[in-house]
Write a protein that holds these residues in place. Structure first.
Motif, short mmCIF file in Angstrom:
data_model
loop_
_atom_site.label_atom_id
_atom_site.label_comp_id
_atom_site.label_asym_id
_atom_site.label_seq_id
_atom_site.Cartn_x
_atom_site.Cartn_y
_atom_site.Cartn_z
N MET A 171 29.39 -38.79 -11.04
CA MET A 171 28.67 -39.70 -11.93
C MET A 171 28.33 -38.98 -13.24
O MET A 171 28.42 -39.58 -14.31
CB MET A 171 27.40 -40.22 -11.25
CG MET A 171 27.71 -41.24 -10.20
SD MET A 171 26.33 -42.08 -9.39
CE MET A 171 24.87 -41.42 -10.04
N GLN A 202 23.87 -44.73 -3.33
CA GLN A 202 22.79 -45.36 -2.57
C GLN A 202 23.08 -45.33 -1.07
O GLN A 202 22.17 -45.09 -0.27
CB GLN A 202 22.59 -46.80 -3.06
CG GLN A 202 21.97 -46.87 -4.43
CD GLN A 202 21.98 -48.27 -5.01
OE1 GLN A 202 22.75 -49.13 -4.61
NE2 GLN A 202 21.10 -48.51 -5.98
N LEU A 220 27.52 -45.83 -7.96
CA LEU A 220 26.11 -46.05 -7.65
C LEU A 220 25.94 -46.56 -6.22
O LEU A 220 25.04 -46.12 -5.51
CB LEU A 220 25.51 -47.04 -8.65
CG LEU A 220 24.02 -47.34 -8.49
CD1 LEU A 220 23.21 -46.06 -8.66
CD2 LEU A 220 23.57 -48.38 -9.50
#
Length: 171
Positions: A158, A70, A66
């Motif tokens: 992911m 980002q 994550l």
């Protein structure tokens, strides 16, 4: 003591002995049951600790993915802003060139020799600036394309790391 008292006493002693044996056997059975329950609870605890460790590992991997996602999004946004500024610069230059080029034939016809040399120098500088801006534009587009590929790879990672219901059912 009469034989009847002796017989009654023997029956009472036998009943007490039988009852004591029954109680001791009950205690032994209770102990065995408690040990079996303890072993089962210990095994369940070990399995729960393993699952908890797996979840912690997954959480760590997910958090890392994550944060990379980002960071990639932030870099993509910055690159898009830079590309937008570069495109605006190229549009402004192109708009200025359109005006200059529309009047160029008449200017060349009316111009003296030194003015023609100045026009040639200016046109060369403009074309060099356009080539440089085009190169920067191509580099920016390439950078965004590489970042988009990285973003797509992160998204695939992911997606593959996230447990899916179909994989859990097949186990």
């Amino acid at each position: 003591m009469t034989w009847q008292i002796k017989a009654a006493l023997a029956v009472v002693i036998a009943a007490l002995a039988f009852s004591a044996g029954w109680v001791v056997k009950g205690w032994q059975a209770s102990k065995t049951i408690a040990e079996l329950k303890h072993d089962a609870t210990t095994q369940e605890l070990k399995e729960a600790q393993k699952v908890l460790g797996d979840i912690a590992g997954f959480q760590k991997g997910f958090t890392h993915a994550l944060s990379k996602f980002q960071a990639g999004n932030s870099a993509n946004a910055k690159a898009q802003q830079e590309l937008g500024a570069l495109i605006l610069d190229v549009r402004g230059t192109a708009a200025g060139l359109r005006g200059d080029f529309s009047k160029l034939p008449q200017r060349i016809t009316d111009a003296a020799r030194p003015a023609l040399a100045e026009y040639a120098t200016t046109c060369t500088a403009v074309f060099e600036a356009m080539a440089a801006a085009g190169g920067r534009l191509a580099e920016g587009g390439g950078r965004i394309a590489r970042q988009a590929e990285g973003h797509a790879a992160d998204a695939r990672l992911m997606q593959e790391a996230w447990p899916s219901l179909s994989r859990e059912v097949s186990r």
